[in-house]
Motif scaffolding. Structure first.
Motif, PDB file in Angstrom:
ATOM      1  N   THR A  22       0.845  -1.186   0.000  1.00 42.43           N
ATOM      2  CA  THR A  22       0.000   0.000   0.000  1.00 42.43           C
ATOM      3  C   THR A  22       0.887   1.245   0.000  1.00 42.43           C
ATOM      4  N   LYS A  23       0.311   2.396  -0.295  1.00 46.16           N
ATOM      5  CA  LYS A  23       1.099   3.626  -0.326  1.00 46.16           C
ATOM      6  C   LYS A  23       1.769   3.911   1.017  1.00 46.16           C
ATOM      7  N   VAL A  27       5.885   4.134   1.635  1.00 43.07           N
ATOM      8  CA  VAL A  27       6.532   5.306   2.228  1.00 43.07           C
ATOM      9  C   VAL A  27       7.489   4.863   3.330  1.00 43.07           C
ATOM     10  N   GLU A 116      -1.472   4.995   9.054  1.00 43.04           N
ATOM     11  CA  GLU A 116      -1.435   5.660   7.750  1.00 43.04           C
ATOM     12  C   GLU A 116      -1.264   7.173   7.894  1.00 43.04           C
TER      13      GLU A 116
END
Length: 139
Positions: A22-23, A27, A116
């Protein structure tokens, strides 16, 4: 407010949501790599296959989506349709997260949870990760 998507559209949307890569996870992985850490991804030897694992350190990092794990921040909300379903789903997700962290701890693993919304402040994220992991080079 009613759901604006047809069941077919909703199904197609939900099918695009990934478990891994996932993003927020990317990261954190890019940041760790740039800091000099080397790690395993989706390490199957720890309960719950943590997103990032450091086997030599016996530490792992879980990156939770604020929506799916009901963080309570601005990114987390309960949908206005089928609210009872979603409340039960979020409760099950939190129970599973707690159980898997306990299971990993019982095997000698320490876990850091990154939300997140926390991936947006790189300076604070860097500090949390380096405090948890120590030096990038094991002596």
């Amino acid at each position: 407010m009613a759901d604006r998507l047809t069941p077919e559209q909703r199904s197609a949307h939900m099918a695009r949501i990934r478990r891994a890569n996932t993003k927020p996870e990317l990261v954190v992985r890019r940041l760790l790599h740039s800091l000099g850490y080397r790690f395993r991804v989706q390490f199957g030897e720890v309960p719950g296959r943590p997103d990032i694992a450091f086997p030599a350190r016996r530490r792992c990092v879980q990156i939770h989506g604020c929506f799916w794990h009901a963080h309570g921040c601005s990114l987390s909300r309960t949908p206005s349709t089928r609210t009872e379903f979603w409340k039960a789903k979020f409760a099950r997700n939190r129970e599973r997260d707690d159980r898997l962290e306990r299971d990993a701890s019982a095997l000698g693993w320490e876990t850091l949870t990154i939300w997140e919304c926390e991936t947006r402040d790189i300076a604070d994220l860097t500090r949390r990760l380096t405090d948890f992991l120590g030096s990038p080079r094991l002596s």
